[in-house]
Write an enzyme that holds these catalytic residues in place. Sequence first.
Site: not given
Ligand code: B16
Ligand code: MG
Length: 217
Positions: A9-11, A17, A45-46, A114-116, A118, A145, A169-170
């Site tokens: 996972d990233l964040d 972040t 988160k996530g 990752s869900a992000s 970015n 997720k 994962e966190d």
């Molecule tokens: P973005 P992960 C998730 O990343 C974050 O934990 C979550 O807080 C955030 O809303 C989501 O990414 C979306 O991020 O706005 O940058 O697209 O933990 O899955 O790496």
């Molecule tokens: Mg995370």
Amino acid sequence: MSKKAIIFDLDGVIVDTAKYHFLAWKELAESLGFDFTEEQNELLKGVSRVRSLEILLDIGNVELSQAEKNKYLNEKNEQYLSYIAEMDTREILPGIPELLAFLKAERIPFALGSASKNARLILENLKLLEDFNAIVDGNDVSTAKPDPEVFLIAAEKLGKNPEDCIVIEDAFAGVQAANSAGMTSVAIGDPEVLIGADFNLKSTKELTIDLARQLIK
Ligand code: B16
Ligand code: MG
């Protein structure tokens, strides 16, 4: 090449972040007339960006049109991007550089799940973009997720069976996603929140080479 692979996972695992997401969501909440605490931020988160806004609006008891939601989603992301633009390699979480160096030396493939949306930009700022054998992020999935899609796509891109993948994962939703994918789950954070994980660690500092050797056996 190892039979096993690791999916990060990233964040909250590679980099913290969450503090920047929190600042950007808090500013939005305040502009809408309500407060948003760090404790409430745990709920995000996530979770995907769109779902995060829904949770935030529920907390503030605010109803918005779709057009307004889109506008605020853009504004929040712009604000978040201004924070992460400053990010550099010093923000990589402890234990991660050593672990990635070990995986590369041992030729154990690893991916990002990752869900992000970015994620690539963040990895680039951390100078880690080229290190990952596969990257799956919020732009590549249709379901967030706790759905296992993000990790199953990562396994496929790595050419690995789900049962040979270890997910780090966190977030509770991420642990659930890893378990539903039939993968080994390693959770970083509060074990009372991250229930159901195969391994619980308090921080990334506990992601030692010894543990990595044990996981990939
Ligand atoms: P973005 P992960 C998730 O990343 C974050 O934990 C979550 O807080 C955030 O809303 C989501 O990414 C979306 O991020 O706005 O940058 O697209 O933990 O899955 O790496
Ligand atoms: Mg995370």
